[in-house]
Design a protein around this motif. Structure first.
Motif, PDB file in Angstrom:
ATOM      1  N   ARG A 167      26.761 -17.492  -3.428  1.00  0.00           N
ATOM      2  CA  ARG A 167      27.935 -17.328  -2.553  1.00  0.00           C
ATOM      3  C   ARG A 167      28.893 -16.279  -3.101  1.00  0.00           C
ATOM      4  O   ARG A 167      29.337 -15.377  -2.379  1.00  0.00           O
ATOM      5  CB  ARG A 167      28.657 -18.661  -2.418  1.00  0.00           C
ATOM      6  N   ASP A 168      29.206 -16.373  -4.384  1.00  0.00           N
ATOM      7  CA  ASP A 168      30.176 -15.461  -4.974  1.00  0.00           C
ATOM      8  C   ASP A 168      29.674 -14.025  -4.958  1.00  0.00           C
ATOM      9  O   ASP A 168      30.445 -13.086  -4.733  1.00  0.00           O
ATOM     10  CB  ASP A 168      30.487 -15.889  -6.406  1.00  0.00           C
ATOM     11  N   SER A 215      29.555 -12.847  -1.018  1.00  0.00           N
ATOM     12  CA  SER A 215      30.806 -12.844  -0.252  1.00  0.00           C
ATOM     13  C   SER A 215      31.509 -11.499  -0.354  1.00  0.00           C
ATOM     14  O   SER A 215      32.130 -11.040   0.618  1.00  0.00           O
ATOM     15  CB  SER A 215      31.731 -13.965  -0.727  1.00  0.00           C
ATOM     16  N   ASP A 237      30.175  -8.903   2.278  1.00  0.00           N
ATOM     17  CA  ASP A 237      30.154  -9.338   3.689  1.00  0.00           C
ATOM     18  C   ASP A 237      28.832  -9.999   4.038  1.00  0.00           C
ATOM     19  O   ASP A 237      28.344  -9.879   5.168  1.00  0.00           O
ATOM     20  CB  ASP A 237      30.430  -8.151   4.626  1.00  0.00           C
ATOM     21  N   TRP A 238      28.240 -10.685   3.051  1.00  0.00           N
ATOM     22  CA  TRP A 238      27.002 -11.458   3.193  1.00  0.00           C
ATOM     23  C   TRP A 238      25.768 -10.578   3.388  1.00  0.00           C
ATOM     24  O   TRP A 238      24.670 -11.094   3.643  1.00  0.00           O
ATOM     25  CB  TRP A 238      27.107 -12.500   4.311  1.00  0.00           C
ATOM     26  N   ASP A 280      27.577 -16.602   6.480  1.00  0.00           N
ATOM     27  CA  ASP A 280      28.487 -17.289   5.563  1.00  0.00           C
ATOM     28  C   ASP A 280      27.642 -18.099   4.588  1.00  0.00           C
ATOM     29  O   ASP A 280      26.481 -18.431   4.876  1.00  0.00           O
ATOM     30  CB  ASP A 280      29.445 -18.224   6.327  1.00  0.00           C
ATOM     31  N   VAL A 285      28.427 -21.515   1.962  1.00  0.00           N
ATOM     32  CA  VAL A 285      29.364 -22.479   1.404  1.00  0.00           C
ATOM     33  C   VAL A 285      28.642 -23.250   0.305  1.00  0.00           C
ATOM     34  O   VAL A 285      27.484 -23.655   0.468  1.00  0.00           O
ATOM     35  CB  VAL A 285      29.904 -23.440   2.497  1.00  0.00           C
TER      36      VAL A 285
END
Length: 472
Positions: free
Chosen positions: A59-60, A63, A66-67, A89, A91
């Motif tokens: 994720r980090d 992100s 912009d994925w 996204d 999470v």
């Protein structure tokens, strides 16, 4: 270098995927991306949902991009890179409330997962829900705050039913025989312990199709990041490297629609089992055998191990004489050609795939399931027994705990393997690992014999070499 043929800002989420690791991003996310490049499936974007600290790292990294990420498909003939934008996204919370909120999303119709066999919380013998699993016990006590994948799916279904919304499809993409039916049975058993009416609703409305997935995807290495920057000028914190070959076979049974994956090479069928068994037996089982024995011979890379003539003869004999005979006789595949392709795929040096990745992550059941079939048919298991013994012997010798094994009983397994002698007999008697084979002399005798012959240090590889000649 292939760029995006669509605008990522126009994607809406239709899939929540549990476990957004390397394989998912090389496989399902790439298939969705291919559809989007064809002007389709813009409402089937993917939300990655992680349950581990590793997933938080993914994720980090993504992100800040912009994925977007780079997918490189390469073999000895060359490499092709493309930017993938199908993930909208990721999470990775400390609890699962945010994941449940995403699954509640109006457009989400599929919850897919690659969480490894351990994530299903199954009993090693019955292959049903393991009620003694600590995660399951906690979830049964607090079902609205689930920590396990099974508890999460049941709570997500409860929310759907309470809101009067359609059920979703739970799509397993893990290397498990009968992955869909195993997942369904575990979910229904858990739900029945929480709320029998909910279990009935899930059984009637939710769907759990079986799948077969195939694409060799090694872990990304620092040099891969540097190479992508140098070759294509892309600054990507977590690119994915994989082979060009990819296969996905899915049982066509969905609760609330699906992407038109058949337009980008996915095969839909009423019966996945023959394809699944072929892949699990010929690819995954032989891959684990190659990695375990290759490690004992001092190899770090799968391709180097496969190019050793002794290992190549052994793997060929294992596939042809012990694994192929456990497959359906009417399988609509040229098995000789399939095995030739596997040898070529295993020999792909550009992937830099390590034996450690396979030894650490692959389930020992990949070897145990064909052993059960052969013993039931009264057939010998000489080469399969050697592979199991190599798997155990490696645990006795590996020095780095982090590279030993990803398994709930990894510490106990390694302790018994290192102790040797009577302790290794106790290891083979662990029903949580070996199930019914733990009391089967037709399994225990040849494995114990191989363990005795392999006994020694890793540096003394002459013994392994001799046994490969005998087994091949």
């Amino acid at each position: 270098m292939a760029g995006l043929g669509y605008n990522p800002s126009e994607i809406t989420a239709g899939i929540v995927h549990l476990g957004p690791g390397a394989f998912h991003r090389a496989h399902m996310a790439r298939y969705v991306h291919a559809l989007m490049n064809n002007g389709q499936a813009m409402d089937w974007g993917i939300i990655g949902a992680g349950l581990t600290p590793f997933d938080a790292g993914v994720r980090d990294a993504l992100s800040a991009q912009d994925w977007l990420y780079t997918l490189v498909e390469r073999d000895d003939d060359g490499a092709m890179a493309q930017v993938v934008g199908s993930i909208v996204d990721i999470v990775a919370p400390e609890d699962t409330e945010d994941i449940l909120d995403f699954i509640d999303g109006a457009g989400v119709r599929i919850v897919s997962l690659t969480v490894s066999e351990n994530g299903y919380c199954l009993d090693a013998i019955t292959r049903r829900l393991d009620r003694a699993n600590p995660l399951i016990g906690m979830d049964l006590a607090h079902p609205r705050r689930p920590g396990s994948v099974i508890g999460l799916l049941v709570e997500a279904c409860r929310r759907r039913r309470s809101a009067g919304r359609p059920a979703f499809t739970a799509l397993s993409c893990d290397n498990l025989p009968g992955n869909g039916s195993l997942l369904r049975a575990a979910v229904l058993e858990f739900a029945g312990l929480v709320d029998t009416d909910l279990a009935d609703w899930i059984a009637e409305h939710a769907r759990f199709p079986a799948t077969m997935v195939d694409r060799i995807t090694p872990l990304t290495r620092p040099e891969d990041v540097a190479a992508i920057s140098g070759t294509w000028g892309l600054a990507d914190a977590w690119p994915i490297i994989c082979e060009p070959y990819s296969q996905w076979v899915i049982e066509d049974d969905f609760a609330d629609g699906r992407p038109n994956w058949e337009n980008v090479g996915v095969q839909f069928t009423a019966d996945v089992e023959p394809f699944e068994r072929m892949k699990l037996r010929l690819l995954n089982a032989s891959h684990l055998a190659l990695a375990s024995l290759g490690w004992l011979l001092g190899y770090r890379m799968v391709a180097d191990a496969m190019r050793d003539p002794r290992l190549a003869r052994y793997i060929r004999a294992l596939m042809e004489q012990e694994l192929s005979p456990t497959l359906p006789a009417d399988l609509p595949v040229d098995l000789a050609a399939y095995q030739d392709r596997l040898v070529k795929r295993f020999s792909n040096r550009t992937l830099r795939d390590t034996v450690e990745r396979i030894n650490t992550d692959a389930s020992i059941n990949l070897l145990l399931d064909p052993i059960r079939d052969r013993l039931a048919a009264g057939r010998p298991i000489k080469r399969l027994a050697l592979a199991v013994a190599a798997w155990i012997h490696r645990l006795a010798l590996v020095e780095d705990d982090a590279l030993a094994l990803r398994h709930p009983l990894a510490d106990e397994l390694r302790s018994l393997a290192k102790a040797g002698g009577v302790a290794q007999t106790q290891l083979l008697a662990m029903t949580d690992v070996f199930g019914d084979l733990s009391t089967n002399a037709a399994f225990l005798v040849p494995v114990t014999r191989w363990l005795h012959l392999l006994k020694g240090t890793r540096a003394s590889s002459q013994c392994v070499q001799l046994e490969l000649v005998r087994a091949g």
